[in-house]
Write an enzyme that holds these catalytic residues in place. Sequence first.
Site, mmCIF file in Angstrom:
data_model
loop_
_atom_site.group_PDB
_atom_site.id
_atom_site.type_symbol
_atom_site.label_atom_id
_atom_site.label_comp_id
_atom_site.label_asym_id
_atom_site.label_seq_id
_atom_site.Cartn_x
_atom_site.Cartn_y
_atom_site.Cartn_z
ATOM 1 N N GLU A 53 0.811 -1.220 0.000
ATOM 2 C CA GLU A 53 0.000 0.000 0.000
ATOM 3 C C GLU A 53 0.842 1.266 0.000
ATOM 4 O O GLU A 53 0.514 2.242 -0.658
ATOM 5 C CB GLU A 53 -0.950 -0.005 1.201
ATOM 6 C CG GLU A 53 -2.159 0.905 1.051
ATOM 7 C CD GLU A 53 -1.891 2.383 1.286
ATOM 8 O OE1 GLU A 53 -2.649 3.209 0.765
ATOM 9 O OE2 GLU A 53 -0.923 2.723 1.997
ATOM 10 N N ASP A 54 1.943 1.246 0.745
ATOM 11 C CA ASP A 54 2.810 2.420 0.748
ATOM 12 C C ASP A 54 4.253 1.948 0.735
ATOM 13 O O ASP A 54 4.565 0.834 1.166
ATOM 14 C CB ASP A 54 2.542 3.293 1.981
ATOM 15 C CG ASP A 54 3.022 4.729 1.795
ATOM 16 O OD1 ASP A 54 3.414 5.083 0.658
ATOM 17 O OD2 ASP A 54 3.010 5.502 2.774
ATOM 18 N N HIS A 115 -0.348 0.687 7.307
ATOM 19 C CA HIS A 115 -0.980 1.466 6.235
ATOM 20 C C HIS A 115 0.099 2.412 5.687
ATOM 21 O O HIS A 115 1.083 1.956 5.122
ATOM 22 C CB HIS A 115 -2.186 2.197 6.833
ATOM 23 C CG HIS A 115 -3.172 2.699 5.833
ATOM 24 N ND1 HIS A 115 -4.435 3.117 6.190
ATOM 25 C CD2 HIS A 115 -3.092 2.878 4.502
ATOM 26 C CE1 HIS A 115 -5.101 3.506 5.117
ATOM 27 N NE2 HIS A 115 -4.294 3.388 4.079
ATOM 28 N N ILE A 117 3.384 4.848 5.541
ATOM 29 C CA ILE A 117 4.678 4.833 6.233
ATOM 30 C C ILE A 117 5.509 6.041 5.815
ATOM 31 O O ILE A 117 5.292 6.626 4.758
ATOM 32 C CB ILE A 117 5.475 3.539 5.960
ATOM 33 C CG1 ILE A 117 5.791 3.379 4.468
ATOM 34 C CG2 ILE A 117 4.722 2.312 6.468
ATOM 35 C CD1 ILE A 117 6.703 2.191 4.154
ATOM 36 N N HIS A 134 -3.373 -0.089 12.165
ATOM 37 C CA HIS A 134 -4.797 -0.207 12.508
ATOM 38 C C HIS A 134 -5.059 -1.497 13.281
ATOM 39 O O HIS A 134 -5.686 -2.421 12.767
ATOM 40 C CB HIS A 134 -5.656 -0.188 11.239
ATOM 41 C CG HIS A 134 -5.517 1.037 10.412
ATOM 42 N ND1 HIS A 134 -5.900 2.285 10.842
ATOM 43 C CD2 HIS A 134 -5.025 1.216 9.157
ATOM 44 C CE1 HIS A 134 -5.657 3.180 9.893
ATOM 45 N NE2 HIS A 134 -5.125 2.553 8.863
ATOM 46 N N ASN A 168 -4.570 7.611 7.704
ATOM 47 C CA ASN A 168 -4.317 7.000 6.409
ATOM 48 C C ASN A 168 -2.831 7.060 6.077
ATOM 49 O O ASN A 168 -2.185 6.045 5.923
ATOM 50 C CB ASN A 168 -5.148 7.698 5.320
ATOM 51 C CG ASN A 168 -5.085 7.008 3.982
ATOM 52 O OD1 ASN A 168 -4.016 6.833 3.407
ATOM 53 N ND2 ASN A 168 -6.237 6.589 3.466
ATOM 54 N N ASP A 169 -2.284 8.271 5.983
ATOM 55 C CA ASP A 169 -0.878 8.406 5.596
ATOM 56 C C ASP A 169 -0.180 9.377 6.525
ATOM 57 O O ASP A 169 -0.824 10.116 7.288
ATOM 58 C CB ASP A 169 -0.779 8.875 4.134
ATOM 59 C CG ASP A 169 0.612 8.654 3.549
ATOM 60 O OD1 ASP A 169 1.379 7.846 4.117
ATOM 61 O OD2 ASP A 169 0.939 9.280 2.524
ATOM 62 N N ASN A 224 -5.897 11.797 1.884
ATOM 63 C CA ASN A 224 -5.232 10.514 1.678
ATOM 64 C C ASN A 224 -3.718 10.659 1.783
ATOM 65 O O ASN A 224 -3.173 10.723 2.861
ATOM 66 C CB ASN A 224 -5.669 9.944 0.323
ATOM 67 C CG ASN A 224 -5.357 8.477 0.159
ATOM 68 O OD1 ASN A 224 -4.248 8.040 0.422
ATOM 69 N ND2 ASN A 224 -6.325 7.698 -0.279
ATOM 70 N N ASP A 269 -3.883 8.871 -4.820
ATOM 71 C CA ASP A 269 -3.633 8.187 -3.556
ATOM 72 C C ASP A 269 -2.327 8.689 -2.949
ATOM 73 O O ASP A 269 -2.171 9.878 -2.710
ATOM 74 C CB ASP A 269 -3.642 6.667 -3.802
ATOM 75 C CG ASP A 269 -3.892 5.844 -2.538
ATOM 76 O OD1 ASP A 269 -3.391 6.214 -1.461
ATOM 77 O OD2 ASP A 269 -4.579 4.809 -2.623
ATOM 78 N N ASN A 270 -1.358 7.825 -2.746
ATOM 79 C CA ASN A 270 -0.116 8.240 -2.080
ATOM 80 C C ASN A 270 0.795 9.045 -3.007
ATOM 81 O O ASN A 270 0.830 8.825 -4.219
ATOM 82 C CB ASN A 270 0.633 7.013 -1.564
ATOM 83 C CG ASN A 270 -0.073 6.378 -0.375
ATOM 84 O OD1 ASN A 270 -0.574 7.078 0.490
ATOM 85 N ND2 ASN A 270 -0.122 5.060 -0.349
#
Length: 355
Positions: A53-54, A115, A117, A134, A168-169, A224, A269-270
């Site tokens: 995800e990240d 999630h 980082i 989480h 989230n981030d 986000n 998103d990221n």
Amino acid sequence: MAKLTVLTLMGLGLALFRDHRSSYEERLNAFREVKPVELPNCNFVKGVEAGSEDLEILPNGLAFISSGLKYPGIKSFEPDKPGKILLMDLNEEDPAVLELKITGSKSDLSSFNPHGISTFTDEDNAVYLLVVNHPDFKSTVEVFKFQEEEKSLLHLKTIRHKLLPSLNDIVAVGPEHFYATNDHYFIDPYLRSWEMYLGLAWSYVVYYSPDEVRVAAEGFDFANGINISPDGKYVYISELLAHKIHVYEKHANWTLTLLKSLDFDTLVDNISVDPVTGDLWVGCHPNGMKIFFYDPENPPASEVLRIQNILTEEPKVKLVYAENGTVLQGCSVASVYKGKLLIGTVYHKALYCEL
């Protein structure tokens, strides 16, 4: 409490459901299809099967990847396994990943659910990894120190705060100092779903330090990704369901002032920032409906954007990679190192390509 009352009243009317349906579909880009943009010599990253995800790449080419995210309403290919932090050496000819062992005070990893980082390197070259976690679908920030020789993460601290309810981030600006996005205002799943459906734009960004915690920016329709410019003067925030990236000036007292906003036709998103050029690399969801309502017969697509000269009057936005989901499902992040592009996903594989 006033917001809660408003939301409850809103939820009562069926007419509201009809009124907001088209808006909801527009915000999710429900009907968007993808025209492929290919890159040469792309290979799956060995060892990534349940999300990336990240990711964060250190200047020496070591990349941290958060894997195994379980997020309400989102697909997981390993729902019964805890998440993990993976390490990848991009200097290797055919790089694979290894799982970093976690030591120290965080011994129970059964609920580890990483999630967003971010890394911070201090003046002694010690590397800290801050991880949005989480456990049991709550939100914490875990602070680790990277032990490169041992290929492990030493757990130093768990951070909880009432202003960090739906993280989230994160972007680290010190070993225990960071900006972080809350993608929802509410914690309750029912209220969260209405908040998202109605587009209430109540999510927000927080500045955290051991001495002070405060809201730094607010009014987002699903805040986000977040990152910072190489010189530390500007903070970039992606607003997923408004299809925007916002540029904020960061002041000496850690407050933020909005400078400009960029609009896109995809769900951003990221955000990764090239430490050399300052370019932004963004993982994007062309069609958000496919991310939130997973169908293996019609999987979510992936896009990667590169944004050059974002601070100028005319930033240059280029679609670097686009794929309809047959190869890579649900791209959430992309970052570059020495002419190579590493692309991560919310719950699927990771891809490593030549630019």
